[in-house]
Design a protein around this motif. Structure first.
Motif: not given
Ligand code: NAP
Length: 230
Positions: A11, A91, A193
């Motif tokens: 990360c 999905c 979180h």
């Molecule tokens: N700086 C870095 O190294 C880095 C790396 C990666 C991402 N990012 C940033 O992180 C942000 C995204 O992070 P995020 O936390 O919002 O999203 P995330 O962790 O990438 O994805 C969350 C989504 O994954 C699915 N999900 C997670 N746990 C689940 C479970 N137990 N069962 C079913 N589905 C599950 C759900 O999708 P559905 O909504 O489809 O159900 C949920 O909305 C972006 O802004 C990206 O740019 C930064």
């Protein structure tokens, strides 16, 4: 049942702990030296996992960029790129996203068991869709990946995925890169979180390495006895 993979969380975050800003544009936290380091870590893994939110927001390709590293993988009898893995309940994933359309390696989608039929209709031509519980249980994901021969898994975000692997006690290693600036906007996604994490004031994680890469710093934490395996 095979052993679960070695799980490495990777990360990049701002000084104030954000993974991104709150805009649509992708925020670049790393520098070229660190992108190259991440490429090397990817090349050493059998699979890379990101949450569906990261696919929607960043549209990542999740490929090994270096031709030499790709050739090394092939020489070891592996695909040039690691298997790609994601997790979703809704999905809400575009089959034209780069996750599905780039690279020849397998793509695995762990979806909520209740939505598996819809997911197979939408994504079945592009990926293997697997029911993972309601919501998907990361322990099931880790176990199933082990059964599929994945020995080393890299989790590249986002915050929801990092939180679940950490709170489930499934992370063996954390590679955290701190970029030299603040985001300062609580609408932006954070590294993790709320949750009950195995490491607290009475159980401090072991800091295994600190490495300066230009203007960013890599902090490498050993989170399990398996740290450093492979
Ligand atoms: N700086 C870095 O190294 C880095 C790396 C990666 C991402 N990012 C940033 O992180 C942000 C995204 O992070 P995020 O936390 O919002 O999203 P995330 O962790 O990438 O994805 C969350 C989504 O994954 C699915 N999900 C997670 N746990 C689940 C479970 N137990 N069962 C079913 N589905 C599950 C759900 O999708 P559905 O909504 O489809 O159900 C949920 O909305 C972006 O802004 C990206 O740019 C930064």
């Amino acid at each position: 049942m095979a052993e679960r993979p070695y799980i490495l969380l990777s990360c990049g975050m701002s000084i104030d702990g954000y993974l991104d800003d709150a805009t649509e544009e992708r925020l670049l936290l790393s520098n070229d030296a660190d992108f190259d380091r991440v490429d090397a870590v990817r090349a050493g893994c059998d699979a890379i996992l990101v949450g569906a939110g990261t696919i929607r927001q960043d549209n990542p390709r999740l490929l090994v960029r270096s031709a030499a590293r790709r050739a090394d993988r092939v020489a070891r009898g592996e695909d040039p790129d690691p298997v790609k893995v994601t997790v979703t309940s809704s999905c809400r994933l575009d089959p034209e996203a780069s996750f599905f359309t780039t690279g020849a390696a397998d793509k695995l989608v762990y979806c909520a068991t209740s939505t598996v039929d819809d997911a197979r209709k939408l994504l079945g031509d592009h990926a293997t869709v697997i029911a993972g519980g309601d919501p998907v249980d990361v322990r099931v994901v880790a176990g199933d990946l082990g059964d599929r021969g994945v020995r080393r898994l890299m989790v590249e975000g986002g915050g929801h995925m990092h939180t679940q692997f950490l709170t489930a006690g499934l992370a063996d290693e954390l590679q955290l890169v701190v970029a030299p600036f603040f985001v300062g906007d609580s609408r932006a996604p954070r590294f993790v979180h709320d949750g009950v994490f195995p490491w607290g004031p009475d159980n401090r994680a072991r800091l295994a390495e600190v490495r300066r890469l230009g203007d960013v710093v890599l902090l490498r934490y050993a989170l399990s006895e398996r740290f450093g395996d492979g």
